[in-house]
Design a protein around this motif. Structure first.
Motif, PDB file in Angstrom:
ATOM      1  N   UNK A 169      -1.112  14.007   0.545  1.00 40.50           N
ATOM      2  CA  UNK A 169       0.235  14.504   0.814  1.00 40.50           C
ATOM      3  C   UNK A 169       1.040  14.351  -0.474  1.00 40.50           C
ATOM      4  N   UNK A 170       2.021  15.222  -0.657  1.00 42.74           N
ATOM      5  CA  UNK A 170       2.856  15.214  -1.878  1.00 42.74           C
ATOM      6  C   UNK A 170       1.978  15.211  -3.137  1.00 42.74           C
ATOM      7  N   UNK A 171       0.902  16.000  -3.105  1.00 42.16           N
ATOM      8  CA  UNK A 171      -0.065  15.963  -4.207  1.00 42.16           C
ATOM      9  C   UNK A 171       0.509  16.459  -5.529  1.00 42.16           C
ATOM     10  N   UNK A 172       1.543  17.306  -5.449  1.00 42.35           N
ATOM     11  CA  UNK A 172       2.164  17.798  -6.682  1.00 42.35           C
ATOM     12  C   UNK A 172       2.842  16.663  -7.441  1.00 42.35           C
ATOM     13  N   UNK A 173       3.198  15.589  -6.728  1.00 45.85           N
ATOM     14  CA  UNK A 173       3.839  14.427  -7.363  1.00 45.85           C
ATOM     15  C   UNK A 173       2.884  13.253  -7.570  1.00 45.85           C
ATOM     16  N   UNK A 174       1.928  13.094  -6.625  1.00 43.21           N
ATOM     17  CA  UNK A 174       1.136  11.863  -6.601  1.00 43.21           C
ATOM     18  C   UNK A 174      -0.291  12.008  -7.093  1.00 43.21           C
ATOM     19  N   UNK A 175      -0.765  13.256  -7.273  1.00 44.44           N
ATOM     20  CA  UNK A 175      -2.139  13.452  -7.728  1.00 44.44           C
ATOM     21  C   UNK A 175      -3.001  14.125  -6.676  1.00 44.44           C
ATOM     22  N   UNK A 176      -4.151  14.644  -7.122  1.00 48.67           N
ATOM     23  CA  UNK A 176      -4.982  15.476  -6.243  1.00 48.67           C
ATOM     24  C   UNK A 176      -6.241  14.773  -5.743  1.00 48.67           C
ATOM     25  N   UNK A 177      -6.338  13.457  -5.944  1.00 52.42           N
ATOM     26  CA  UNK A 177      -7.465  12.705  -5.385  1.00 52.42           C
ATOM     27  C   UNK A 177      -6.910  11.485  -4.644  1.00 52.42           C
ATOM     28  N   UNK A 178      -7.706  10.943  -3.719  1.00 54.19           N
ATOM     29  CA  UNK A 178      -7.264   9.754  -2.990  1.00 54.19           C
ATOM     30  C   UNK A 178      -7.074   8.567  -3.936  1.00 54.19           C
ATOM     31  N   UNK A 179      -7.906   8.521  -4.992  1.00 58.15           N
ATOM     32  CA  UNK A 179      -7.784   7.452  -5.976  1.00 58.15           C
ATOM     33  C   UNK A 179      -6.443   7.499  -6.691  1.00 58.15           C
ATOM     34  N   UNK A 180      -6.042   8.693  -7.117  1.00 53.96           N
ATOM     35  CA  UNK A 180      -4.749   8.846  -7.822  1.00 53.96           C
ATOM     36  C   UNK A 180      -3.584   8.519  -6.891  1.00 53.96           C
ATOM     37  N   UNK A 181      -3.679   9.012  -5.653  1.00 56.12           N
ATOM     38  CA  UNK A 181      -2.607   8.745  -4.683  1.00 56.12           C
ATOM     39  C   UNK A 181      -2.528   7.247  -4.393  1.00 56.12           C
ATOM     40  N   UNK A 182      -3.711   6.611  -4.224  1.00 57.76           N
ATOM     41  CA  UNK A 182      -3.752   5.166  -3.959  1.00 57.76           C
ATOM     42  C   UNK A 182      -3.153   4.375  -5.118  1.00 57.76           C
ATOM     43  N   UNK A 183      -3.360   4.838  -6.345  1.00 57.43           N
ATOM     44  CA  UNK A 183      -2.798   4.158  -7.515  1.00 57.43           C
ATOM     45  C   UNK A 183      -1.266   4.149  -7.436  1.00 57.43           C
ATOM     46  N   UNK A 184      -0.696   5.281  -7.003  1.00 58.93           N
ATOM     47  CA  UNK A 184       0.765   5.354  -6.854  1.00 58.93           C
ATOM     48  C   UNK A 184       1.244   4.417  -5.746  1.00 58.93           C
ATOM     49  N   UNK A 185       0.538   4.420  -4.619  1.00 56.15           N
ATOM     50  CA  UNK A 185       0.918   3.541  -3.492  1.00 56.15           C
ATOM     51  C   UNK A 185       0.792   2.071  -3.902  1.00 56.15           C
ATOM     52  N   UNK A 186      -0.293   1.758  -4.626  1.00 59.18           N
ATOM     53  CA  UNK A 186      -0.543   0.369  -5.035  1.00 59.18           C
ATOM     54  C   UNK A 186       0.471  -0.113  -6.064  1.00 59.18           C
ATOM     55  N   UNK A 187       1.315   0.780  -6.542  1.00 60.25           N
ATOM     56  CA  UNK A 187       2.367   0.397  -7.487  1.00 60.25           C
ATOM     57  C   UNK A 187       3.373  -0.576  -6.902  1.00 60.25           C
ATOM     58  N   UNK A 188       3.378  -0.744  -5.569  1.00 56.22           N
ATOM     59  CA  UNK A 188       4.317  -1.702  -4.962  1.00 56.22           C
ATOM     60  C   UNK A 188       3.756  -3.129  -5.005  1.00 56.22           C
ATOM     61  N   UNK A 189       2.484  -3.276  -5.384  1.00 55.22           N
ATOM     62  CA  UNK A 189       1.873  -4.612  -5.456  1.00 55.22           C
ATOM     63  C   UNK A 189       2.418  -5.342  -6.683  1.00 55.22           C
ATOM     64  N   UNK A 190       2.931  -6.545  -6.474  1.00 57.58           N
ATOM     65  CA  UNK A 190       3.543  -7.302  -7.570  1.00 57.58           C
ATOM     66  C   UNK A 190       2.690  -8.517  -7.942  1.00 57.58           C
ATOM     67  N   UNK A 191       3.021  -9.124  -9.071  1.00 57.14           N
ATOM     68  CA  UNK A 191       2.279 -10.286  -9.573  1.00 57.14           C
ATOM     69  C   UNK A 191       2.358 -11.465  -8.602  1.00 57.14           C
ATOM     70  N   UNK A 192       1.220 -12.148  -8.430  1.00 54.75           N
ATOM     71  CA  UNK A 192       1.155 -13.392  -7.657  1.00 54.75           C
ATOM     72  C   UNK A 192       1.810 -13.259  -6.278  1.00 54.75           C
ATOM     73  N   UNK A 193       1.323 -12.282  -5.539  1.00 51.15           N
ATOM     74  CA  UNK A 193       1.964 -11.999  -4.264  1.00 51.15           C
ATOM     75  C   UNK A 193       0.911 -11.811  -3.174  1.00 51.15           C
ATOM     76  N   UNK A 194       1.341 -11.223  -2.047  1.00 52.14           N
ATOM     77  CA  UNK A 194       0.442 -10.974  -0.918  1.00 52.14           C
ATOM     78  C   UNK A 194       0.492  -9.498  -0.557  1.00 52.14           C
ATOM     79  N   UNK A 195      -0.667  -8.953  -0.179  1.00 48.38           N
ATOM     80  CA  UNK A 195      -0.786  -7.535   0.164  1.00 48.38           C
ATOM     81  C   UNK A 195      -1.578  -7.405   1.459  1.00 48.38           C
ATOM     82  N   UNK A 196      -1.106  -6.562   2.360  1.00 50.25           N
ATOM     83  CA  UNK A 196      -1.885  -6.190   3.546  1.00 50.25           C
ATOM     84  C   UNK A 196      -2.138  -4.699   3.473  1.00 50.25           C
ATOM     85  N   UNK A 197      -3.408  -4.298   3.557  1.00 49.81           N
ATOM     86  CA  UNK A 197      -3.759  -2.878   3.510  1.00 49.81           C
ATOM     87  C   UNK A 197      -4.544  -2.461   4.744  1.00 49.81           C
TER      88      UNK A 197
END
Length: 440
Positions: A169-197
């Motif tokens: 979704x929003x591939x014109x902004x986020x990329x045309x593969x799931x890997x590229x899109x996931x990289x944008x989503x994973x941008x909210x992950x911060x140093x020394x923190x916790x993530x639930x996926x």
């Protein structure tokens, strides 16, 4: 500004487009005194299920007795839905006052040669100011688009980052593969923190794991292996699951559709992580009651019982696949009149391929949005399905037509565009009595 002037001002900034990047929002928030820095934030990114997952988390924390902000987008009927505290939408006068303050700061930005913030940046700045002013205990903050360069990503240290199912979704902004899109989503992950996926497709999961490792953040992947569903009806669903080694038996939710069970398990995993790793007090009683009491408009929401009338926000491939499963299980005994509208930049063919074969009658209309696909063009996409298609030029005409051709024992389903279902929801709620009288 009064409320109406504030809304007109906010929407007028739509013309500045959708620009990903943090420079503008950083400058604006600095002029506002950086209200976001005062907040404890649960940051939620993903393609589908963000709103429902956020709402479940918000419901549990609210039931425990905390003062909890919820920021989501887009809205279904009214802009004030986007920023709530404990289920109450922002007061219209307060929104007008805060919008006036934000507008004044934007004028300073412009006088200093900065670019005008986008509509989403303006809304996000207002929300941060609102939550800070109200001194909330926690904010459940939904990303607008992507994550890495989204305006909400100004927060430097969320108490937890959450990534719901990732799709194209929003591939014109986020990329045309799931890997590229996931990289944008994973941008909210911060140093020394916790993530639930959510347990993503392999390509997306690898990216999330890599970013979590690079940032020394502990990653928890929601696990559905122990999930046992007792029943799933339109009114209620009951299931048991184990998350982070804690067993939850006989959970009940009123959000409809099998996918909401998975969204609920995601929220449960977040809540359990907050308890175990952030030492946030949350009782089992608050969890059970908070999940059961959670409502989320526009997601397989029942608006009428005779005929059974539902709206759903499915507007991309993954959303359509989830809706397909819901129709197959919950509406299998009904003849369904399907009212559909789409935006031109969505996977129109993918959505239609999943949903149209399940429908008995199809009505197409045009959503009230500059990116809306004309009803006639949408009808052309449907010809190959061999269905009886009715073209309506407005959403109101489509609503009236659906009620006219649908028996009281059948069902009507609206989906494909959030803009369309929001308008349909307003029309139906206003006209329910008239429709009932007309039928009888």
């Amino acid at each position: 500004m009064n409320y109406q002037e504030a809304i007109e001002y906010i929407h007028s900034t739509y013309k500045f487009g959708s620009k990903l990047g943090l420079e503008n929002i950083k400058y604006l928030l600095n002029l506002l005194g950086n209200p976001h820095e005062e907040l404890k934030i649960i940051h939620v990114a993903g393609t589908n299920g963000k709103g429902s997952t956020s709402s479940f988390i918000h419901g549990v924390l609210k039931t425990e007795g905390y003062k909890v902000g919820l920021y989501t987008s887009p809205y279904i009927e009214e802009f004030t839905e986007r920023m709530q505290i404990n289920g109450e939408k922002i007061d219209k006068q307060q929104l007008a006052r805060l919008t006036t303050v934000v507008k004044e700061k934007i004028e300073i930005m412009l006088s200093e040669g900065k670019n005008h913030p986008t509509e989403f940046e303006v809304g996000t700045a207002i929300a941060f100011a609102f939550f800070a002013e109200e001194k909330v205990d926690y904010v459940v903050l939904e990303v607008g688009m992507g994550g890495r360069l989204d305006a909400t990503n100004m927060i430097e240290k969320p108490i937890i980052s959450v990534i719901t199912p990732i799709d194209y979704d929003h591939m014109e902004h986020l990329g045309d593969t799931l890997g590229k899109i996931a990289f944008e989503k994973a941008g909210i992950i911060k140093e020394n923190n916790y993530v639930v996926s959510y347990p993503q497709e392999t390509e997306a999961m690898e990216v999330i794991k890599k970013v979590s490792e690079e940032r020394n953040s502990q990653l928890f992947v929601a696990d559905f292996d122990s999930l046992k569903v007792d029943y799933s009806t339109i009114e209620e669903q009951k299931f048991s699951v184990e998350v982070l080694e804690k067993s939850y038996k006989d959970i009940k939710i009123t959000l409809a559709g099998p996918h909401q069970i998975y969204n609920c398990c995601m929220a449960l995993t977040v809540v359990e992580a907050l308890k175990q790793y952030q030492n946030i007090r949350i009782s089992d009683e608050a969890i059970y009651k908070g999940l059961y009491d959670t409502k989320w408009i526009g997601r397989l929401e029942i608006l009428d019982k005779s005929p059974l009338t539902m709206i759903d926000g499915a507007h991309n491939l993954q959303g359509a696949q989830a809706l397909k499963k819901s129709v197959e299980t919950l509406l299998k005994d009904y003849k369904v009149t399907f009212v559909v509208a789409m935006l031109k930049d969505k996977d129109v063919k993918g959505v239609l391929k999943n949903l149209i074969p399940l429908m008995n009658r199809v009505i197409v209309t045009t959503p009230n949005n500059p990116r809306g696909m004309a009803a006639d063009d949408l009808a052309k996409e449907l010809v190959s399905f061999g269905k009886n298609i009715c073209v309506c030029t407005s959403v109101e005409q489509a609503v009236n037509k659906a009620y006219k051709i649908t028996e009281n024992t059948d069902a009507i389903l609206f989906a494909g565009s959030l803009y369309m279902i929001g308008e349909a929801r307003s029309i139906i709620n206003n006209k329910k009595k008239a429709f009932t009288k007309e039928k009888n």
